[in-house]
Design a protein around this motif. Structure first.
Motif, mmCIF file in Angstrom:
data_model
loop_
_atom_site.group_PDB
_atom_site.id
_atom_site.type_symbol
_atom_site.label_atom_id
_atom_site.label_comp_id
_atom_site.label_asym_id
_atom_site.label_seq_id
_atom_site.Cartn_x
_atom_site.Cartn_y
_atom_site.Cartn_z
ATOM 1 N N PHE A 73 0.839 -1.202 0.000
ATOM 2 C CA PHE A 73 0.000 0.000 0.000
ATOM 3 C C PHE A 73 0.871 1.248 0.000
ATOM 4 O O PHE A 73 0.626 2.205 -0.746
ATOM 5 C CB PHE A 73 -0.922 -0.021 1.213
ATOM 6 N N ASP A 74 1.894 1.257 0.818
ATOM 7 C CA ASP A 74 2.821 2.385 0.868
ATOM 8 C C ASP A 74 3.483 2.601 -0.495
ATOM 9 O O ASP A 74 3.644 3.741 -0.948
ATOM 10 C CB ASP A 74 3.871 2.125 1.947
ATOM 11 N N ALA A 75 3.844 1.510 -1.170
ATOM 12 C CA ALA A 75 4.449 1.613 -2.499
ATOM 13 C C ALA A 75 3.453 2.172 -3.516
ATOM 14 O O ALA A 75 3.831 2.937 -4.409
ATOM 15 C CB ALA A 75 4.949 0.241 -2.949
ATOM 16 N N TYR A 76 2.181 1.809 -3.379
ATOM 17 C CA TYR A 76 1.166 2.366 -4.271
ATOM 18 C C TYR A 76 1.039 3.876 -4.080
ATOM 19 O O TYR A 76 0.889 4.631 -5.052
ATOM 20 C CB TYR A 76 -0.189 1.703 -4.004
ATOM 21 N N LEU A 77 1.092 4.325 -2.828
ATOM 22 C CA LEU A 77 1.027 5.759 -2.562
ATOM 23 C C LEU A 77 2.212 6.479 -3.198
ATOM 24 O O LEU A 77 2.056 7.569 -3.772
ATOM 25 C CB LEU A 77 1.005 6.025 -1.056
ATOM 26 N N LYS A 78 3.374 5.886 -3.090
ATOM 27 C CA LYS A 78 4.561 6.473 -3.707
ATOM 28 C C LYS A 78 4.379 6.611 -5.213
ATOM 29 O O LYS A 78 4.723 7.649 -5.810
ATOM 30 C CB LYS A 78 5.788 5.609 -3.399
ATOM 31 N N GLU A 79 3.829 5.588 -5.839
ATOM 32 C CA GLU A 79 3.622 5.622 -7.288
ATOM 33 C C GLU A 79 2.603 6.695 -7.668
ATOM 34 O O GLU A 79 2.789 7.433 -8.648
ATOM 35 C CB GLU A 79 3.169 4.257 -7.795
ATOM 36 N N LEU A 80 1.529 6.804 -6.907
ATOM 37 C CA LEU A 80 0.529 7.832 -7.177
ATOM 38 C C LEU A 80 1.123 9.231 -7.033
ATOM 39 O O LEU A 80 0.911 10.103 -7.888
ATOM 40 C CB LEU A 80 -0.664 7.673 -6.228
ATOM 41 N N TRP A 81 1.853 9.445 -5.935
ATOM 42 C CA TRP A 81 2.427 10.774 -5.704
ATOM 43 C C TRP A 81 3.473 11.115 -6.764
ATOM 44 O O TRP A 81 3.584 12.265 -7.198
ATOM 45 C CB TRP A 81 3.014 10.872 -4.305
ATOM 46 N N SER A 82 4.233 10.127 -7.204
ATOM 47 C CA SER A 82 5.208 10.352 -8.264
ATOM 48 C C SER A 82 4.515 10.767 -9.558
ATOM 49 O O SER A 82 4.971 11.689 -10.261
ATOM 50 C CB SER A 82 6.029 9.085 -8.502
ATOM 51 N N TYR A 83 3.399 10.096 -9.868
ATOM 52 C CA TYR A 83 2.647 10.488 -11.070
ATOM 53 C C TYR A 83 2.124 11.913 -10.933
ATOM 54 O O TYR A 83 2.205 12.710 -11.883
ATOM 55 C CB TYR A 83 1.485 9.519 -11.324
ATOM 56 N N ILE A 84 1.578 12.238 -9.771
ATOM 57 C CA ILE A 84 1.071 13.584 -9.527
ATOM 58 C C ILE A 84 2.160 14.621 -9.753
ATOM 59 O O ILE A 84 1.948 15.653 -10.406
ATOM 60 C CB ILE A 84 0.512 13.692 -8.092
ATOM 61 N N GLN A 85 3.332 14.366 -9.219
ATOM 62 C CA GLN A 85 4.427 15.336 -9.292
ATOM 63 C C GLN A 85 5.057 15.430 -10.674
ATOM 64 O O GLN A 85 5.805 16.373 -10.949
ATOM 65 C CB GLN A 85 5.499 14.990 -8.261
ATOM 66 N N ASN A 86 4.755 14.483 -11.542
ATOM 67 C CA ASN A 86 5.307 14.506 -12.897
ATOM 68 C C ASN A 86 4.251 14.768 -13.965
ATOM 69 O O ASN A 86 4.513 14.617 -15.154
ATOM 70 C CB ASN A 86 6.025 13.181 -13.187
ATOM 71 N N SER A 87 3.055 15.171 -13.527
ATOM 72 C CA SER A 87 1.957 15.465 -14.452
ATOM 73 C C SER A 87 1.642 16.953 -14.407
ATOM 74 O O SER A 87 1.364 17.501 -13.335
ATOM 75 C CB SER A 87 0.718 14.660 -14.061
ATOM 76 N N PRO A 88 1.674 17.648 -15.544
ATOM 77 C CA PRO A 88 1.378 19.083 -15.555
ATOM 78 C C PRO A 88 0.014 19.431 -14.963
ATOM 79 O O PRO A 88 -0.136 20.483 -14.339
ATOM 80 C CB PRO A 88 1.442 19.443 -17.047
ATOM 81 N N GLN A 89 -0.971 18.558 -15.136
ATOM 82 C CA GLN A 89 -2.296 18.852 -14.589
ATOM 83 C C GLN A 89 -2.296 18.817 -13.068
ATOM 84 O O GLN A 89 -3.023 19.579 -12.423
ATOM 85 C CB GLN A 89 -3.343 17.861 -15.099
ATOM 86 N N TYR A 90 -1.489 17.946 -12.484
ATOM 87 C CA TYR A 90 -1.570 17.711 -11.048
ATOM 88 C C TYR A 90 -0.445 18.339 -10.224
ATOM 89 O O TYR A 90 -0.645 18.648 -9.050
ATOM 90 C CB TYR A 90 -1.582 16.198 -10.782
ATOM 91 N N LYS A 91 0.710 18.521 -10.797
ATOM 92 C CA LYS A 91 1.874 18.989 -10.041
ATOM 93 C C LYS A 91 1.606 20.340 -9.381
ATOM 94 O O LYS A 91 1.165 21.282 -10.039
ATOM 95 C CB LYS A 91 3.096 19.099 -10.955
ATOM 96 N N ASP A 92 1.864 20.400 -8.085
ATOM 97 C CA ASP A 92 1.711 21.619 -7.270
ATOM 98 C C ASP A 92 0.272 22.134 -7.228
ATOM 99 O O ASP A 92 0.027 23.261 -6.806
ATOM 100 C CB ASP A 92 2.642 22.733 -7.767
ATOM 101 N N LYS A 93 -0.671 21.307 -7.644
ATOM 102 C CA LYS A 93 -2.088 21.700 -7.635
ATOM 103 C C LYS A 93 -2.974 20.602 -7.034
ATOM 104 O O LYS A 93 -4.198 20.671 -7.154
ATOM 105 C CB LYS A 93 -2.559 22.019 -9.066
ATOM 106 N N THR A 94 -2.339 19.614 -6.401
ATOM 107 C CA THR A 94 -3.080 18.432 -5.938
ATOM 108 C C THR A 94 -2.759 18.127 -4.484
ATOM 109 O O THR A 94 -1.593 18.083 -4.092
ATOM 110 C CB THR A 94 -2.729 17.204 -6.792
ATOM 111 N N THR A 95 -3.802 17.898 -3.700
ATOM 112 C CA THR A 95 -3.647 17.447 -2.312
ATOM 113 C C THR A 95 -4.092 15.996 -2.217
ATOM 114 O O THR A 95 -5.145 15.621 -2.738
ATOM 115 C CB THR A 95 -4.462 18.305 -1.341
ATOM 116 N N MET A 96 -3.270 15.188 -1.552
ATOM 117 C CA MET A 96 -3.612 13.792 -1.301
ATOM 118 C C MET A 96 -3.878 13.620 0.191
ATOM 119 O O MET A 96 -3.030 13.978 1.026
ATOM 120 C CB MET A 96 -2.477 12.867 -1.751
#
Length: 363
Positions: A260-283
């Motif tokens: 589960f922790d690894a899944y969170l890491k993968e989600l957050w990595s995608y968020i931080q590397n996506s123009p739509q989500y980076k610096d505009k998304t709260t998890m």
């Protein structure tokens, strides 16, 4: 003409002030994550010394101890959940370490799944009507449904869950929020190659429980759906820790937490590397309930186990101060999450019964 000009000018500034008052946060997207029945003890202390080497609930004690045991609980928790204790603790907030008097509890007294998820998603406990895990459409409106009714978020809300009751908890029929849960397959005429493969694997690999699929399917459906549809609000509900705990399999319980922790890491990595989500998304991350604290009760939860009300929550995003492990004494409830999410989005939550905003979670 002067009066007209004055009225127009006043109206202009009133409109500007209303816009400013409504939106002072950077958050435009929300990833709300829940994981079923994960105790605060493992979050903040790592593997439990009472359970990790018990041959009655662990197949290979030497292997488990090597992977997850250290005499220092701060090292243990990092071994179990590296994303939580390297990334979240550095850039976000974690609530619920009762050692410091930082308490997070359920408001509902049922202390099992449907009431817990209703509390998180609607913002209040409803013990009179939500008192079983039956597949009954939720009479309460969830934060997902409220957002799906707004112009900004309509058709931009998606939900994924391992448990097949989530379409009823979210009331998919009424809310019109698409829910992929249980053993649902990805649907539509434009399935990606990965969705086709996940569909096939899910049909071939059933897992050990009826009504609950393995979290690998939920996670990969969700991640592929996020990439494909770019939703602004995503709810993902993982389930394995609770089911392994009910089976008295502490090793599998720990393995599922680590994954589960690894899944969170993968989600957050995608968020931080996506123009739509980076610096505009709260998890925001939490659980539906806690569970017992000894060998006899850790497998269960419910009103007969008082410790099952003890839960936790975490948040990371552009509006959340990086305070790490919260040590302020106080009591928070999962019912506070719904209004907090709306506050992060610059909106007022319409349900009067919902819990208050978690003010420390927002700058």
């Amino acid at each position: 003409m002067k009066q007209l000009f004055l009225l127009v000018t006043i109206g202009f500034f009133i409109n500007l002030s209303q816009i400013y008052a409504q939106k002072q946060t950077k958050t435009e997207n929300i990833f709300l994550i829940t994981v079923d029945g994960l105790r605060w003890q493992e979050i903040f202390k790592g593997a439990d010394s009472l359970l990790i080497d018990d041959t009655g609930m662990v197949e290979n004690t030497d292997e488990l101890v090597a992977e997850y045991w250290d005499s220092d609980p701060k090292e243990r928790r990092k071994m179990l959940m590296p994303f939580f204790w390297e990334k979240l603790s550095a850039e976000g907030q974690l609530y619920g370490n009762r050692v410091y008097g930082n308490l997070v509890d359920n408001s509902n007294t049922m202390l099992f799944s449907y009431p817990g998820y209703n509390e998180v998603l609607s913002g209040f406990a409803d013990d009179k009507r939500i008192n079983s895990n039956s597949k009954i459409n939720n009479p309460n409106t969830t934060l997902l449904e409220y957002l799906n009714q707004t112009a900004d978020y309509q058709n931009k809300v998606l939900a994924y869950g391992s448990w097949d009751v989530f379409p009823f908890i979210i009331n998919e029929e009424r809310s019109k929020v698409p829910v992929n849960a249980g053993f649902d397959l990805a649907e539509g005429n434009n399935l990606t190659d990965k969705e086709v493969m996940i569909n096939r694997l899910q049909s071939e690999i059933r897992g050990p429980w009826g009504g609950v699929r393995l979290d690998a399917f939920t996670h990969n459906y969700a991640l592929e759906g996020i990439k494909k549809h770019q939703p602004k609000v995503v709810y993902i509900a993982y389930g394995e820790p609770d089911d392994w705990a009910h089976d008295n399999a502490y090793d599998q319980y720990l393995y599922s937490i680590h994954q589960f922790d690894a899944y969170l890491k993968e989600l957050w990595s995608y968020i931080q590397n996506s123009p739509q989500y980076k610096d505009k998304t709260t998890m925001i991350i939490t659980t539906d309930h806690g569970r017992g604290i000894n060998k006899k009760t850790w497998t269960g939860h419910g009103s007969s186990i008082p410790e099952a009300k003890e839960i936790w929550m975490a948040a990371i995003g552009p509006d959340t101060p990086a305070k790490g492990e919260m040590k302020t004494k106080g009591l928070w409830h999962s019912s506070m999450i719904a209004r907090t999410i709306f506050k992060l989005l610059g909106k007022e939550y319409p349900e009067l019964k919902a819990g208050e905003v978690i003010t420390d979670m927002i700058k």
